[in-house]
Design an enzyme around this catalytic site. Structure first.
Site, PDB file in Angstrom:
ATOM      1  N   CYS A 266      -3.490   1.386   9.262  1.00 16.49           N
ATOM      2  CA  CYS A 266      -4.077   2.736   9.157  1.00 16.49           C
ATOM      3  C   CYS A 266      -3.096   3.858   9.471  1.00 16.49           C
ATOM      4  O   CYS A 266      -2.757   4.648   8.595  1.00 16.49           O
ATOM      5  CB  CYS A 266      -5.259   2.841  10.111  1.00 16.49           C
ATOM      6  SG  CYS A 266      -6.586   1.718   9.672  1.00 16.49           S
TER       7      CYS A 266
HETATM    8  N1  LIG Z   1      -8.045  -2.611  10.095  1.00 15.19           N
HETATM    9  C1  LIG Z   1      -8.554  -1.544  10.699  1.00 15.19           C
HETATM   10  O1  LIG Z   1      -8.569  -1.469  11.931  1.00 15.19           O
HETATM   11  C2  LIG Z   1      -9.127  -0.371   9.919  1.00 15.19           C
HETATM   12  C3  LIG Z   1      -9.782   0.645  10.616  1.00 15.19           C
HETATM   13  C4  LIG Z   1     -10.352   1.710   9.913  1.00 15.19           C
HETATM   14  C5  LIG Z   1     -10.249   1.736   8.526  1.00 15.19           C
HETATM   15  N2  LIG Z   1      -9.601   0.756   7.836  1.00 15.19           N
HETATM   16  C6  LIG Z   1      -9.590   0.854   6.393  1.00 15.19           C
HETATM   17  O2  LIG Z   1     -10.472  -0.110   5.854  1.00 15.19           O
HETATM   18  C7  LIG Z   1      -9.976  -0.611   4.619  1.00 15.19           C
HETATM   19  C8  LIG Z   1      -9.858  -2.122   4.649  1.00 15.19           C
HETATM   20  O3  LIG Z   1      -8.911  -2.477   5.657  1.00 15.19           O
HETATM   21  P1  LIG Z   1      -8.852  -3.919   6.296  1.00 15.19           P
HETATM   22  O4  LIG Z   1      -7.998  -3.790   7.501  1.00 15.19           O
HETATM   23  O5  LIG Z   1     -10.209  -4.505   6.445  1.00 15.19           O
HETATM   24  O6  LIG Z   1      -8.077  -4.701   5.132  1.00 15.19           O
HETATM   25  P2  LIG Z   1      -7.894  -6.288   4.996  1.00 15.19           P
HETATM   26  O7  LIG Z   1      -6.668  -6.505   4.198  1.00 15.19           O
HETATM   27  O8  LIG Z   1      -8.060  -6.938   6.322  1.00 15.19           O
HETATM   28  O9  LIG Z   1      -9.145  -6.740   4.129  1.00 15.19           O
HETATM   29  C9  LIG Z   1      -9.360  -6.405   2.814  1.00 15.19           C
HETATM   30  C10 LIG Z   1     -10.054  -7.564   2.128  1.00 15.19           C
HETATM   31  O10 LIG Z   1     -10.341  -7.159   0.795  1.00 15.19           O
HETATM   32  C11 LIG Z   1     -10.087  -8.227  -0.086  1.00 15.19           C
HETATM   33  N3  LIG Z   1      -9.872  -7.658  -1.408  1.00 15.19           N
HETATM   34  C12 LIG Z   1      -8.767  -7.071  -1.920  1.00 15.19           C
HETATM   35  N4  LIG Z   1      -9.014  -6.635  -3.164  1.00 15.19           N
HETATM   36  C13 LIG Z   1     -10.295  -6.942  -3.448  1.00 15.19           C
HETATM   37  C14 LIG Z   1     -11.125  -6.743  -4.581  1.00 15.19           C
HETATM   38  N5  LIG Z   1     -10.687  -6.125  -5.675  1.00 15.19           N
HETATM   39  N6  LIG Z   1     -12.385  -7.205  -4.505  1.00 15.19           N
HETATM   40  C15 LIG Z   1     -12.842  -7.829  -3.403  1.00 15.19           C
HETATM   41  N7  LIG Z   1     -12.099  -8.043  -2.305  1.00 15.19           N
HETATM   42  C16 LIG Z   1     -10.844  -7.602  -2.321  1.00 15.19           C
HETATM   43  C17 LIG Z   1      -8.896  -8.934   0.528  1.00 15.19           C
HETATM   44  O11 LIG Z   1      -8.808 -10.282   0.097  1.00 15.19           O
HETATM   45  C18 LIG Z   1      -9.229  -8.827   2.026  1.00 15.19           C
HETATM   46  O12 LIG Z   1      -9.991  -9.911   2.474  1.00 15.19           O
HETATM   47  C19 LIG Z   1      -8.657   0.124   4.391  1.00 15.19           C
HETATM   48  O13 LIG Z   1      -8.892   1.232   3.589  1.00 15.19           O
HETATM   49  C20 LIG Z   1      -8.253   0.555   5.770  1.00 15.19           C
HETATM   50  O14 LIG Z   1      -7.437   1.717   5.745  1.00 15.19           O
HETATM   51  C21 LIG Z   1      -9.054  -0.321   8.514  1.00 15.19           C
END
Ligand SMILES: NC(=O)c1ccc[n+]([C@@H]2O[C@H](COP(=O)([O-])OP(=O)(O)OC[C@H]3O[C@@H](n4cnc5c(N)ncnc54)[C@H](O)[C@@H]3O)[C@@H](O)[C@H]2O)c1
Length: 434
Positions: A266
């Site tokens: 992030c």
């Molecule tokens: N990790 C954090 O602490 C956090 C906190 C706040 C916001 N975010 C935001 O949340 C969002 C997700 O982050 P995350 O950390 O969960 O990512 P992540 O990489 O852990 O998870 C994303 C998941 O989406 C799947 N994926 C990718 N493309 C896909 C598609 N087309 N269809 C279905 N599934 C798909 C991946 O296989 C993965 O399992 C981002 O925008 C991030 O900026 C993350």
């Protein structure tokens, strides 16, 4: 939270954000269909096995066995649900520009199965205008339906704080913005099932902008303490003691802590989503750029400090054995995405050091696009004979499970970027804060 009538929803992207959210909805009497393109994850989750260290398999298995959570790769099944929440990655591309292709691709896959009346909510962090712009366009084109008329559309940013036991999805107030007032009402009804406090705002764009403000605030304040760390170091003043003193002020101050650089999915990334979008409006984001510059310079600063520490022991970086302690970007998690530890390893290796890492949460480095050359490297064992072989250890992450007294007893030269050695018995000149 409101009384829950039966409902089935889908959560797309079962990562650090999507999985805990899915479990919270499942606990709140909602049937959750998890959708992910990664078949290995889907298989593990259906078997009740969590692949994220701080999410317990037992908690997942309880929802799987109770029939409230199942995962699939089949987007056709979107027809079964009343609402879809999208939690897919939003990285930067190699030119450090927003890459919203995961959102667009998800929209494309969802659209053919979108029924009239369905609610679609985006949670992925992104620039203002993504939900009512790019996502809406792809959903409308692929479904033949109109947002705000035939289906509902909203944005609600995630506020996940991984591995913080006091931070529960249900207790964290949730900002929600709808494409229309009716969309907002639908989104409020959805989240009201699983989250105690909702913060409705007037549009998707305000909700998108609020999330960016939160992350930019962190990035800028971390940069500020990182800069002050370097300045105070030159004056022989300990930044950690300074922050400890300043934070006793009961108003108008919030403590941020320095470190070896920014990490995670992030804070190093999201601010630049705004920088990119702002250009379209002929606006500059100077605070964001400056914070990025300062935070990005931190690993080099740590390496220079390590060189000075080795030099004091009549050693050069070239040929020294250096251990980076902590690969994850923050304590007590297994998430090493964007971790500055990788930059430390690269910089030290470029200078001729023999490098290794230890991280109880990351036993082996997985293949990644960003650091393919480290894939397969294993965390070295934690014992005296192994640790004694290193000329210096850089504490990059202050994991709770690490015994810092043993570290001080075994290694003559420690570069501490996290104040992890505070309160540990050490020798004069042994610990270099960086
Ligand atoms: N990790 C954090 O602490 C956090 C906190 C706040 C916001 N975010 C935001 O949340 C969002 C997700 O982050 P995350 O950390 O969960 O990512 P992540 O990489 O852990 O998870 C994303 C998941 O989406 C799947 N994926 C990718 N493309 C896909 C598609 N087309 N269809 C279905 N599934 C798909 C991946 O296989 C993965 O399992 C981002 O925008 C991030 O900026 C993350």
């Amino acid at each position: 939270m409101v009384q829950n009538a039966p409902m089935k929803i889908a959560i797309v992207g079962l990562g650090y954000v999507g999985l805990p959210l899915a479990l919270q909805f499942a606990r709140s009497d909602t049937h959750v269909l998890g959708l992910d393109i990664d078949a290995t994850k889907v298989e593990a989750l259906n078997a009740g096995r969590s692949y994220i260290q701080h999410i317990e398999s037992a908690a997942l298995a309880e929802q799987v066995l109770g029939g409230r959570f199942s995962a699939t790769t089949d987007f056709q099944r979107i027809r079964e649900v009343e609402a879809v929440i999208i939690c897919v990655p939003t990285p930067l591309n190699k030119n450090r520009e927003p890459d919203i292709s995961y959102i667009v691709e998800t929209g494309r896959r969802l659209a053919p199965g979108l029924k009239p009346g369905t609610l679609v909510v985006l949670e992925s962090t992104t620039y203002p205008g993504t939900t009512d712009g790019e996502l809406r366009a792809v959903l409308e084109a692929g479904s033949g339906l109109k947002a705000g008329v035939d289906f509902h559309l909203a944005f609600s940013p995630e506020r996940e704080d991984p591995a913080n036991p006091d931070s529960k999805v249900a207790d964290i107030p949730k900002v929600v913005g709808g494409f229309t007032p009716a969309c907002l009402e639908r989104a409020k009804a959805l989240y009201g099932r699983a989250v105690k406090t909702l913060v409705p705002v007037s549009s998707c764009r305000v909700a998108e902008a609020a999330k960016l403000l939160e992350n930019i605030f962190r990035s800028v304040n971390i940069a500020l303490v990182n800069e002050l760390k370097v300045v105070y170091q030159a004056m022989d003043i300990d930044i950690w003691e300074v922050i400890q003193a300043a934070k006793t002020k009961p108003f108008g101050f919030m403590a941020f802590y320095p470190g070896p650089g920014l990490g995670g999915h992030c804070i190093p990334i999201d601010p630049f989503y705004l920088t990119w979008k702002a250009r379209e409006y002929s606006q500059n984001t100077r605070f964001i750029e400056l914070a990025g510059e300062i935070n990005t310079a931190m690993p080099l600063q740590v390496v220079n400090r390590t060189a000075a520490a080795l030099n004091a022991r009549r050693k050069a970086v070239n040929g020294s054995r250096v251990l980076v302690l902590g690969l994850a970007y923050k304590p007590n998690v297994d998430d090493e995405r964007e971790s500055p530890s990788y930059v430390l390893l690269d910089l030290l290796q470029e200078r001729g050091a023999e490098v290794a890492y230890h991280d109880p949460y990351v036993p082996v480095i997985r293949p990644t696009r960003e650091h393919p050359h480290w894939a397969g490297v294993r965390s070295v064992d934690w014992n005296r004979p192994t640790l004694e072989k290193f000329d210096a250890v850089i504490v990059a992450t202050n994991h709770r499970g690490v015994n810092y007294q043993e570290l001080a007893d075994w290694v003559p030269c420690i570069v501490d970027t996290r104040n992890a050695l505070a309160g540990v018995r050490t020798q004069p000149g042994q610990v270099w804060k960086a």
